[in-house]
Design a protein around this motif. Structure first.
Motif, PDB file in Angstrom:
ATOM      1  N   PHE A 190       0.839  -1.201   0.000  1.00  0.00           N
ATOM      2  CA  PHE A 190       0.000   0.000   0.000  1.00  0.00           C
ATOM      3  C   PHE A 190       0.869   1.244   0.000  1.00  0.00           C
ATOM      4  O   PHE A 190       1.568   1.534   0.962  1.00  0.00           O
ATOM      5  CB  PHE A 190      -0.903   0.038   1.242  1.00  0.00           C
ATOM      6  CG  PHE A 190      -1.995  -0.982   1.183  1.00  0.00           C
ATOM      7  CD1 PHE A 190      -2.601  -1.289  -0.027  1.00  0.00           C
ATOM      8  CD2 PHE A 190      -2.427  -1.630   2.324  1.00  0.00           C
ATOM      9  CE1 PHE A 190      -3.619  -2.233  -0.095  1.00  0.00           C
ATOM     10  CE2 PHE A 190      -3.441  -2.572   2.258  1.00  0.00           C
ATOM     11  CZ  PHE A 190      -4.031  -2.870   1.051  1.00  0.00           C
ATOM     12  N   HIS A 248       2.608   2.773   3.259  1.00  0.00           N
ATOM     13  CA  HIS A 248       1.836   2.422   4.454  1.00  0.00           C
ATOM     14  C   HIS A 248       2.287   1.075   4.986  1.00  0.00           C
ATOM     15  O   HIS A 248       2.500   0.901   6.169  1.00  0.00           O
ATOM     16  CB  HIS A 248       0.339   2.400   4.125  1.00  0.00           C
ATOM     17  CG  HIS A 248      -0.210   3.761   3.879  1.00  0.00           C
ATOM     18  ND1 HIS A 248      -0.401   4.664   4.892  1.00  0.00           N
ATOM     19  CD2 HIS A 248      -0.584   4.383   2.732  1.00  0.00           C
ATOM     20  CE1 HIS A 248      -0.874   5.787   4.384  1.00  0.00           C
ATOM     21  NE2 HIS A 248      -0.983   5.644   3.076  1.00  0.00           N
ATOM     22  N   ASN A 268      -7.744   5.551  -3.198  1.00  0.00           N
ATOM     23  CA  ASN A 268      -6.704   5.161  -2.240  1.00  0.00           C
ATOM     24  C   ASN A 268      -5.752   4.093  -2.778  1.00  0.00           C
ATOM     25  O   ASN A 268      -5.359   3.169  -2.084  1.00  0.00           O
ATOM     26  CB  ASN A 268      -7.268   4.792  -0.853  1.00  0.00           C
ATOM     27  CG  ASN A 268      -8.433   3.823  -0.949  1.00  0.00           C
ATOM     28  OD1 ASN A 268      -8.619   3.183  -1.968  1.00  0.00           O
ATOM     29  ND2 ASN A 268      -9.203   3.705   0.109  1.00  0.00           N
ATOM     30  N   MET A 323      -5.932   1.666  -4.926  1.00  0.00           N
ATOM     31  CA  MET A 323      -6.322   0.277  -5.146  1.00  0.00           C
ATOM     32  C   MET A 323      -6.683  -0.018  -6.601  1.00  0.00           C
ATOM     33  O   MET A 323      -6.956  -1.167  -6.950  1.00  0.00           O
ATOM     34  CB  MET A 323      -7.524  -0.083  -4.268  1.00  0.00           C
ATOM     35  CG  MET A 323      -7.236  -0.063  -2.785  1.00  0.00           C
ATOM     36  SD  MET A 323      -6.113  -1.405  -2.311  1.00  0.00           S
ATOM     37  CE  MET A 323      -7.246  -2.798  -2.318  1.00  0.00           C
TER      38      MET A 323
END
Lengths: 321, 321
Positions: B76, B85, B158, B160
């Motif tokens: 991420f 992240h 975000n 994805m």
């Protein structure tokens, strides 16, 4: 500084919606003229141009107040050149719409697919709330949509992007769709699809409040289903459960690929509000990756029929003279 | 003009692939270093930096030849800030990778998800052939992907976007996926999925050439299936038929939404070539709108393991000092 107005135009098969819009997206004045589909739609640009001039003079404004036009139309459009390959309901065929309207008005014109233009309107001033990764789903007679990523409309290689109504939700044994395929989400989640599914099962659900409607009129509308479901009718709720299962699956699958921050549901069926959104969210969350579901807010479209002209104004603003 | 080199870096759990690439995307020199995952991956940026300097001196080049770094990593990532992240295989957690690597090297660094970076590489110098609306599907241990629209990677709200392995292809009763859902396309079209499906049905197909493989090793790999299918084995072809039915459905549904000009199939499974592409195209065309199918060409990825570093160089070029 002198005032600056944007023009949004939404061309449909029956009427042309027009509006003057401020630079920050507020409607200043809106009106409609009938669509003259005679002679392959050749008079339309003249009508638009004279209606713009006439309306400006009624409002006591100089022509110089207008800075650009964003126009939406149905059909196959080459966005870059504003060339219409074919717009069946209007009559345009191989028609250089952008060039013609620029000649008539002297203003820069941006031409866009009407569903995409409505999506842009919702992004700018409606339920989209400025979110730049947005999926719009329109549940009307058919199922349409628009995809906005990084604040820009996604067109794809030949302008077909956002045509989400023809995503297959029932790969085998689904109902026939107008597009020639079967099992498209349009056969299930459009107003027509909901009506079809209700009619298909009503005879074995005679205790439903919809059975009286069916007996009286031999039809059950999507609105009938939504009202009965909101009233707690079990059969109506089962119909919506089936519809939102498939719509939730389709939206989740698309969201797993494009990861939108906002999913705006519009069109006539969206007037069902939470009766629709509640089961839709539940099914969506079952099929979306947790991080994708977290990122995606659902909202009902708020601009109604004004979404198009406001989206048009946004497009005009990007391409002002 | 003095020579200008770009740097592409592809960080994996075991090795870090590195390359110097010319401004027009040709590989100048490539090499690998081991990934030091100790202490949460804290030493990695230092190792990269010293390996860059060392390799430059071996090649007899000044440091000033390097104009920027594009780096791909799994996990991420916040693309704008290059903040990681979580990258489970590497050990980075809440780690400002871009800032750290810029400090170490003095070069502008762009950080990207590794699957997206490979997609960019294929767009630039591989099977994508410069097509700016591109869908990359990677069939390896899992199913991954990258979406490029208007020549730019789609990240979503975000990060994805492009995670197409978790599109649900079997909504009810599908196999369990690592992500916690069931029926994801990854459970069907990954190397693992193909192997699973073959093993599931082999006992009732003892006349297949794959039965001997199964008896000997108690496993059937995706490669075994592809080889047997290419040899005309009926059972192996049935397995690929099932796999490409679902993969064709998923790719067609996504294409009906984003309308790509090119669909690049990569990863280990793609070495099956036409044995895979032929049934895949057939199923795709059944589920895609005709105009969408017309616009979309299929191709097997051509850059293999170099796709990442070449994509990294492209990213470096966009963000050169």
């Amino acid at each position: 500084m002198a005032e600056q107005w944007l023009t949004g135009i939404d061309v449909g098969g029956t009427t042309i919606k027009m509006a003057f819009v401020s630079m920050d997206g507020e409607l200043i004045h809106k009106w409609e003229i009938p669509t003259d589909v005679s002679e392959g739609g050749l008079h339309i640009t003249k009508h638009i141009s004279s209606s713009l001039r006439h309306t400006l003079s009624v409002l006591g404004q100089e022509e110089s107040v207008l800075k650009g036009i964003g126009l939406g139309a149905p059909g196959f459009i080459e966005m870059k050149t504003g060339f219409i390959h074919h717009a069946v309901n209007i009559g345009w065929k191989n028609y250089p719409l952008k060039d013609e309207l620029e000649k008539e008005t002297g203003l820069p014109v941006t031409v866009e697919n009407d569903a995409n233009m409505a999506a842009i309107g919702e992004m700018w001033k409606g339920a989209g709330n400025g979110e730049s990764d947005l999926l719009c789903v329109t549940l009307g007679t058919g199922v349409g949509g628009g995809i906005i990523l990084n604040g820009q409309i996604v067109h794809g290689v030949n302008g077909m992007a956002g045509e989400i109504g023809h995503i297959t939700s029932i790969p085998e044994g689904g109902a026939a769709c107008n597009c020639g395929k079967t099992g498209c989400i349009e056969t299930i989640a459009s107003a027509t699809g909901i009506s079809r599914i209700a009619a298909l099962h009503i005879e074995s659900n005679k205790d439903s409040s919809l059975y009286k409607v069916w007996n009286d009129t031999k039809t059950i509308t999507a609105k009938d289903v939504a009202i009965s479901a909101a009233d707690g009718d079990e059969f109506a709720s089962e119909v919506l459960e089936k519809v939102t299962f498939h719509l939730g699956l389709v939206i989740a699958n698309l969201s797993n690929s494009i990861n939108p921050g906002m999913i705006v549901i519009g069109g006539g069926v969206s007037s069902a509000g939470e009766t629709l959104l509640m089961p839709l969210r539940r099914h969506f969350e079952k099929f979306a990756l947790p991080r994708v579901a977290e990122g995606a807010q659902f909202a009902i479209a708020t601009l109604g029929n004004d979404a198009g002209v406001i989206g048009g104004a946004w497009l005009a603003k990007q391409n002002m003279r």
